[in-house]
Enzyme design. Structure first.
Site, PDB file in Angstrom:
ATOM      1  N   ASP A 119      12.966 -31.027 -29.005  1.00 53.45           N
ATOM      2  CA  ASP A 119      11.616 -30.683 -29.438  1.00 53.45           C
ATOM      3  C   ASP A 119      10.676 -30.623 -28.244  1.00 53.45           C
ATOM      4  OD1 ASP A 119      12.438 -30.777 -32.032  1.00 53.45           O
ATOM      5  OD2 ASP A 119      11.513 -32.704 -32.499  1.00 53.45           O
ATOM      6  N   LYS A 125       8.380 -26.992 -31.130  1.00 55.55           N
ATOM      7  CA  LYS A 125       7.312 -26.433 -31.957  1.00 55.55           C
ATOM      8  C   LYS A 125       6.083 -27.280 -31.745  1.00 55.55           C
ATOM      9  CE  LYS A 125      10.230 -26.372 -35.476  1.00 55.55           C
ATOM     10  NZ  LYS A 125      10.839 -26.415 -36.742  1.00 55.55           N
ATOM     11  N   MET A 173       0.847 -35.203 -38.040  1.00 55.58           N
ATOM     12  CA  MET A 173       0.349 -33.828 -37.877  1.00 55.58           C
ATOM     13  C   MET A 173      -1.039 -33.688 -38.506  1.00 55.58           C
ATOM     14  SD  MET A 173       3.911 -31.812 -38.670  1.00 55.58           S
ATOM     15  CE  MET A 173       4.666 -33.056 -39.696  1.00 55.58           C
TER      16      MET A 173
HETATM   17  C1  SAM Z   1       6.838 -32.931 -36.571  1.00 51.79           C
HETATM   18  S1  SAM Z   1       6.169 -34.556 -36.643  1.00 51.79           S
HETATM   19  C2  SAM Z   1       7.542 -35.476 -36.109  1.00 51.79           C
HETATM   20  C3  SAM Z   1       7.474 -36.922 -36.470  1.00 51.79           C
HETATM   21  C4  SAM Z   1       8.648 -37.713 -35.922  1.00 51.79           C
HETATM   22  N1  SAM Z   1       9.872 -37.330 -36.574  1.00 51.79           N
HETATM   23  C5  SAM Z   1       8.444 -39.216 -36.025  1.00 51.79           C
HETATM   24  O1  SAM Z   1       9.227 -39.881 -36.713  1.00 51.79           O
HETATM   25  O2  SAM Z   1       7.517 -39.736 -35.389  1.00 51.79           O
HETATM   26  C6  SAM Z   1       5.098 -34.536 -35.238  1.00 51.79           C
HETATM   27  C7  SAM Z   1       3.893 -35.446 -35.437  1.00 51.79           C
HETATM   28  O3  SAM Z   1       4.271 -36.798 -35.179  1.00 51.79           O
HETATM   29  C8  SAM Z   1       3.201 -37.485 -34.583  1.00 51.79           C
HETATM   30  N2  SAM Z   1       3.599 -37.883 -33.229  1.00 51.79           N
HETATM   31  C9  SAM Z   1       4.784 -37.675 -32.637  1.00 51.79           C
HETATM   32  N3  SAM Z   1       4.818 -38.233 -31.403  1.00 51.79           N
HETATM   33  C10 SAM Z   1       3.607 -38.798 -31.224  1.00 51.79           C
HETATM   34  C11 SAM Z   1       3.008 -39.550 -30.168  1.00 51.79           C
HETATM   35  N4  SAM Z   1       3.679 -39.844 -29.055  1.00 51.79           N
HETATM   36  N5  SAM Z   1       1.727 -39.976 -30.335  1.00 51.79           N
HETATM   37  C12 SAM Z   1       1.034 -39.721 -31.459  1.00 51.79           C
HETATM   38  N6  SAM Z   1       1.554 -39.025 -32.499  1.00 51.79           N
HETATM   39  C13 SAM Z   1       2.817 -38.575 -32.382  1.00 51.79           C
HETATM   40  C14 SAM Z   1       2.022 -36.521 -34.559  1.00 51.79           C
HETATM   41  O4  SAM Z   1       1.300 -36.692 -35.757  1.00 51.79           O
HETATM   42  C15 SAM Z   1       2.732 -35.194 -34.516  1.00 51.79           C
HETATM   43  O5  SAM Z   1       1.896 -34.152 -34.967  1.00 51.79           O
END
Ligand code: SAM
Length: 246
Positions: A41, A62, A172
Protein backbone atom coordinates in the site's frame (compact mmCIF):
# COMPACT_ATOMS: atom_id res chain seq x y z
CA UNK A 1 -0.86 -32.49 -25.17
CA UNK A 2 -2.94 -31.50 -22.15
CA UNK A 3 -2.69 -27.95 -20.86
CA UNK A 4 -1.12 -28.10 -17.40
CA UNK A 5 -2.76 -26.06 -14.63
CA UNK A 6 -0.39 -23.43 -13.24
CA UNK A 7 1.37 -24.30 -10.00
CA UNK A 8 0.89 -21.33 -7.77
CA UNK A 9 3.03 -20.02 -4.95
CA UNK A 10 1.55 -18.92 -1.67
CA UNK A 11 0.17 -15.46 -0.93
CA UNK A 12 0.51 -13.87 2.49
CA UNK A 13 -1.73 -10.96 3.45
CA UNK A 14 0.51 -9.28 6.01
CA UNK A 15 -0.46 -6.46 8.36
CA UNK A 16 2.29 -3.84 8.36
CA UNK A 17 1.00 -2.06 11.46
CA UNK A 18 0.49 1.71 11.62
CA UNK A 19 3.79 2.75 10.04
CA UNK A 20 6.76 2.43 12.40
CA UNK A 21 8.88 -0.46 11.16
CA UNK A 22 9.17 -2.04 14.60
CA UNK A 23 5.39 -2.25 14.99
CA UNK A 24 5.07 -5.10 12.49
CA UNK A 25 4.76 -8.56 14.05
CA UNK A 26 7.78 -10.88 14.27
CA UNK A 27 5.93 -13.27 11.94
CA UNK A 28 5.24 -10.51 9.44
CA UNK A 29 8.91 -9.48 9.42
CA UNK A 30 10.02 -13.12 9.00
CA UNK A 31 7.75 -13.64 5.99
CA UNK A 32 8.87 -10.34 4.46
CA UNK A 33 12.47 -11.55 4.71
CA UNK A 34 11.49 -14.63 2.65
CA UNK A 35 9.32 -12.87 0.06
CA UNK A 36 10.03 -13.01 -3.66
CA UNK A 37 7.70 -10.11 -4.34
CA UNK A 38 5.93 -7.57 -2.14
CA UNK A 39 2.80 -5.72 -3.28
CA UNK A 40 2.35 -2.84 -0.88
CA UNK A 41 0.00 0.00 0.00
CA UNK A 42 0.94 3.67 -0.26
CA UNK A 43 1.05 4.04 3.53
CA UNK A 44 3.72 1.36 3.90
CA UNK A 45 7.02 3.10 4.69
CA UNK A 46 10.47 2.61 3.17
CA UNK A 47 11.70 1.35 6.57
CA UNK A 48 9.20 -1.49 6.39
CA UNK A 49 10.09 -2.35 2.81
CA UNK A 50 13.72 -2.53 3.91
CA UNK A 51 12.71 -5.70 5.80
CA UNK A 52 12.51 -7.37 2.37
CA UNK A 53 15.74 -6.25 0.62
CA UNK A 54 15.73 -9.37 -1.60
CA UNK A 55 12.19 -8.91 -2.90
CA UNK A 56 10.77 -7.15 -5.92
CA UNK A 57 8.53 -4.31 -4.68
CA UNK A 58 5.32 -3.30 -6.43
CA UNK A 59 3.40 -0.27 -5.19
CA UNK A 60 -0.35 -0.69 -5.57
CA UNK A 61 -1.03 2.20 -3.23
CA UNK A 62 -4.28 4.01 -2.93
CA UNK A 63 -4.20 7.45 -1.34
CA UNK A 64 -7.17 9.74 -1.67
CA UNK A 65 -6.77 12.21 -4.51
CA UNK A 66 -3.89 10.27 -6.06
CA UNK A 67 -3.78 7.80 -8.90
CA UNK A 68 -4.28 4.30 -7.62
CA UNK A 69 -4.27 0.79 -8.94
CA UNK A 70 -7.90 -0.30 -9.17
CA UNK A 71 -8.83 -3.19 -6.91
CA UNK A 72 -9.58 -5.53 -9.83
CA UNK A 73 -6.09 -4.92 -11.20
CA UNK A 74 -4.56 -5.63 -7.78
CA UNK A 75 -6.49 -8.89 -7.57
CA UNK A 76 -5.19 -9.94 -10.99
CA UNK A 77 -1.65 -8.88 -10.13
CA UNK A 78 -1.74 -11.09 -7.05
CA UNK A 79 -2.73 -14.06 -9.21
CA UNK A 80 0.00 -13.28 -11.76
CA UNK A 81 2.62 -12.95 -9.01
CA UNK A 82 1.53 -16.24 -7.45
CA UNK A 83 1.86 -17.90 -10.87
CA UNK A 84 5.52 -16.81 -11.09
CA UNK A 85 6.75 -16.73 -7.49
CA UNK A 86 6.85 -19.06 -4.52
CA UNK A 87 6.27 -16.42 -1.80
CA UNK A 88 4.10 -13.41 -2.50
CA UNK A 89 3.43 -10.82 0.19
CA UNK A 90 0.52 -8.43 0.01
CA UNK A 91 1.60 -5.88 2.64
CA UNK A 92 -1.25 -3.78 3.99
CA UNK A 93 -1.25 -0.92 6.47
CA UNK A 94 -2.49 -1.70 9.98
CA UNK A 95 -4.38 -4.98 10.06
CA UNK A 96 -5.28 -6.55 6.72
CA UNK A 97 -8.77 -7.51 7.90
CA UNK A 98 -9.94 -3.99 8.75
CA UNK A 99 -10.83 -1.57 5.93
CA UNK A 100 -8.26 -3.31 3.75
CA UNK A 101 -10.31 -4.76 0.83
CA UNK A 102 -9.09 -8.19 1.97
CA UNK A 103 -12.40 -9.79 1.07
CA UNK A 104 -12.00 -9.09 -2.66
CA UNK A 105 -8.43 -10.36 -2.66
CA UNK A 106 -9.33 -13.51 -0.72
CA UNK A 107 -12.22 -14.27 -3.08
CA UNK A 108 -9.95 -13.97 -6.12
CA UNK A 109 -7.18 -16.09 -4.62
CA UNK A 110 -9.63 -18.75 -3.43
CA UNK A 111 -11.26 -18.85 -6.88
CA UNK A 112 -7.85 -19.74 -8.36
CA UNK A 113 -7.09 -22.30 -5.66
CA UNK A 114 -4.14 -20.24 -4.41
CA UNK A 115 -3.01 -20.90 -0.84
CA UNK A 116 -3.35 -17.85 1.42
CA UNK A 117 -2.18 -17.09 4.92
CA UNK A 118 -3.09 -13.98 6.86
CA UNK A 119 -0.71 -12.35 9.31
CA UNK A 120 -2.45 -9.85 11.57
CA UNK A 121 -1.10 -6.38 12.22
CA UNK A 122 -1.61 -3.63 14.76
CA UNK A 123 -4.53 -1.60 13.53
CA UNK A 124 -4.17 2.18 13.68
CA UNK A 125 -6.79 2.51 16.41
CA UNK A 126 -4.70 0.51 18.86
CA UNK A 127 -1.52 2.33 17.88
CA UNK A 128 -3.28 5.69 18.30
CA UNK A 129 -4.63 4.66 21.70
CA UNK A 130 -1.07 3.77 22.72
CA UNK A 131 0.45 6.91 21.22
CA UNK A 132 -2.00 9.20 23.01
CA UNK A 133 -2.20 7.06 26.15
CA UNK A 134 -6.00 7.12 25.80
CA UNK A 135 -7.59 3.71 26.43
CA UNK A 136 -10.54 3.12 24.09
CA UNK A 137 -12.56 1.62 26.93
CA UNK A 138 -12.77 3.04 30.42
CA UNK A 139 -14.49 1.63 33.48
CA UNK A 140 -17.80 3.41 34.10
CA UNK A 141 -17.34 5.59 31.00
CA UNK A 142 -16.98 3.54 27.82
CA UNK A 143 -17.66 -0.17 27.36
CA UNK A 144 -18.13 -0.37 23.61
CA UNK A 145 -16.01 0.71 20.66
CA UNK A 146 -16.90 1.01 16.98
CA UNK A 147 -14.41 1.15 14.14
CA UNK A 148 -16.19 2.79 11.25
CA UNK A 149 -15.67 4.62 8.00
CA UNK A 150 -17.83 6.74 5.76
CA UNK A 151 -15.81 5.77 2.70
CA UNK A 152 -17.87 3.08 1.08
CA UNK A 153 -19.29 1.83 -2.19
CA UNK A 154 -21.18 4.80 -3.78
CA UNK A 155 -24.50 2.92 -3.85
CA UNK A 156 -24.44 2.67 -0.04
CA UNK A 157 -23.40 6.26 0.73
CA UNK A 158 -26.89 7.49 1.68
CA UNK A 159 -27.65 4.64 4.03
CA UNK A 160 -24.84 5.36 6.46
CA UNK A 161 -25.84 5.86 10.07
CA UNK A 162 -23.36 6.62 12.84
CA UNK A 163 -22.64 3.73 15.19
CA UNK A 164 -24.02 4.26 18.69
CA UNK A 165 -21.03 2.85 20.60
CA UNK A 166 -19.44 4.77 23.47
CA UNK A 167 -16.12 5.26 21.67
CA UNK A 168 -16.11 5.90 17.94
CA UNK A 169 -13.02 5.47 15.80
CA UNK A 170 -13.31 6.79 12.28
CA UNK A 171 -10.90 5.54 9.62
CA UNK A 172 -10.49 7.55 6.41
CA UNK A 173 -12.39 10.31 8.18
CA UNK A 174 -10.24 13.40 7.55
CA UNK A 175 -12.42 14.81 4.79
CA UNK A 176 -15.59 13.54 6.44
CA UNK A 177 -15.04 15.39 9.72
CA UNK A 178 -17.74 18.02 9.18
CA UNK A 179 -20.35 15.49 8.03
CA UNK A 180 -19.45 13.14 10.88
CA UNK A 181 -19.81 15.88 13.50
CA UNK A 182 -23.14 17.03 12.06
CA UNK A 183 -24.53 13.50 12.08
CA UNK A 184 -23.40 12.84 15.65
CA UNK A 185 -24.84 16.14 16.87
CA UNK A 186 -28.12 15.39 15.08
CA UNK A 187 -28.08 12.02 16.82
CA UNK A 188 -28.06 13.87 20.16
CA UNK A 189 -24.38 13.52 21.07
CA UNK A 190 -23.03 16.29 23.30
CA UNK A 191 -21.26 19.22 21.65
CA UNK A 192 -18.65 18.87 24.41
CA UNK A 193 -17.78 15.26 23.50
CA UNK A 194 -13.98 14.95 23.47
CA UNK A 195 -12.31 14.27 20.11
CA UNK A 196 -8.69 13.23 19.52
CA UNK A 197 -7.17 13.37 16.05
CA UNK A 198 -3.97 11.44 15.37
CA UNK A 199 -2.14 12.13 12.11
CA UNK A 200 0.80 10.00 10.93
CA UNK A 201 0.41 7.74 13.93
CA UNK A 202 3.64 6.04 15.09
CA UNK A 203 5.76 7.96 12.57
CA UNK A 204 8.32 10.70 13.37
CA UNK A 205 5.89 13.40 12.18
CA UNK A 206 2.98 12.15 14.27
CA UNK A 207 0.68 14.90 15.55
CA UNK A 208 -2.12 14.76 18.13
CA UNK A 209 -4.91 17.32 18.17
CA UNK A 210 -7.53 17.54 20.92
CA UNK A 211 -10.87 19.22 20.40
CA UNK A 212 -14.61 18.93 21.10
CA UNK A 213 -17.36 17.67 18.83
CA UNK A 214 -18.47 21.26 18.22
CA UNK A 215 -14.96 22.05 16.86
CA UNK A 216 -14.98 18.99 14.61
CA UNK A 217 -18.00 20.53 12.88
CA UNK A 218 -15.58 23.10 11.43
CA UNK A 219 -13.45 20.37 9.86
CA UNK A 220 -9.80 19.43 10.19
CA UNK A 221 -8.33 21.73 7.55
CA UNK A 222 -5.81 20.45 5.01
CA UNK A 223 -3.95 17.41 6.26
CA UNK A 224 -1.16 15.70 4.35
CA UNK A 225 -0.86 12.48 6.32
CA UNK A 226 -3.38 9.77 7.17
CA UNK A 227 -5.71 10.76 9.98
CA UNK A 228 -7.57 8.78 12.61
CA UNK A 229 -10.51 10.45 14.39
CA UNK A 230 -11.35 9.17 17.88
CA UNK A 231 -14.53 10.42 19.55
CA UNK A 232 -16.09 9.75 22.95
CA UNK A 233 -15.92 10.45 26.67
CA UNK A 234 -13.00 8.00 27.01
CA UNK A 235 -10.98 10.50 24.97
CA UNK A 236 -11.18 13.18 27.67
CA UNK A 237 -7.73 14.34 28.71
CA UNK A 238 -6.79 12.83 32.04
CA UNK A 239 -6.63 15.05 35.09
CA UNK A 240 -2.89 15.13 35.71
CA UNK A 241 -3.15 16.58 39.24
CA UNK A 242 -1.99 14.04 41.87
CA UNK A 243 -4.74 11.59 42.83
CA UNK A 244 -4.78 8.70 45.28
CA UNK A 245 -5.54 5.27 43.66
CA UNK A 246 -8.72 3.64 45.00
C1 SAM B 1 -7.66 1.99 4.02
S1 SAM B 1 -7.63 2.33 5.74
C2 SAM B 1 -6.59 1.04 6.29
C3 SAM B 1 -6.71 0.75 7.75
C4 SAM B 1 -5.73 -0.32 8.20
N1 SAM B 1 -6.09 -1.60 7.65
C5 SAM B 1 -5.63 -0.41 9.72
O1 SAM B 1 -5.95 -1.46 10.28
O2 SAM B 1 -5.19 0.56 10.34
C6 SAM B 1 -6.59 3.75 5.79
C7 SAM B 1 -6.94 4.68 6.95
O3 SAM B 1 -6.37 4.17 8.15
C8 SAM B 1 -5.97 5.24 8.97
N2 SAM B 1 -4.51 5.20 9.12
C9 SAM B 1 -3.67 4.30 8.60
N3 SAM B 1 -2.39 4.54 8.99
C10 SAM B 1 -2.45 5.63 9.77
C11 SAM B 1 -1.48 6.39 10.50
N4 SAM B 1 -0.20 6.04 10.52
N5 SAM B 1 -1.91 7.47 11.20
C12 SAM B 1 -3.21 7.83 11.23
N6 SAM B 1 -4.17 7.15 10.57
C13 SAM B 1 -3.80 6.07 9.85
C14 SAM B 1 -6.43 6.51 8.28
O4 SAM B 1 -7.73 6.81 8.74
C15 SAM B 1 -6.43 6.08 6.84
O5 SAM B 1 -7.26 6.91 6.05
Amino acid sequence: MSQSTPRYGKVYLVGAGPGAADLITVRGARILAQADVVLHDALVTEDLLALAPQAEKISVGKRSGQRSTAQLAINQLLVDCAAHHRTVVRLKGGDPMLFGRADEELQTLEAHGIAVEIVPGITTAFAAAAATQQPLTKRGVARSVAFFTSATAPQHADELAMPDSDTLIQYMGGREAIATAKKLIAQGRSLELPVVIVENCSLPDQTVTRMRLRDLEHGLGERQGPVLVMIGDAMAARDTTDKKED
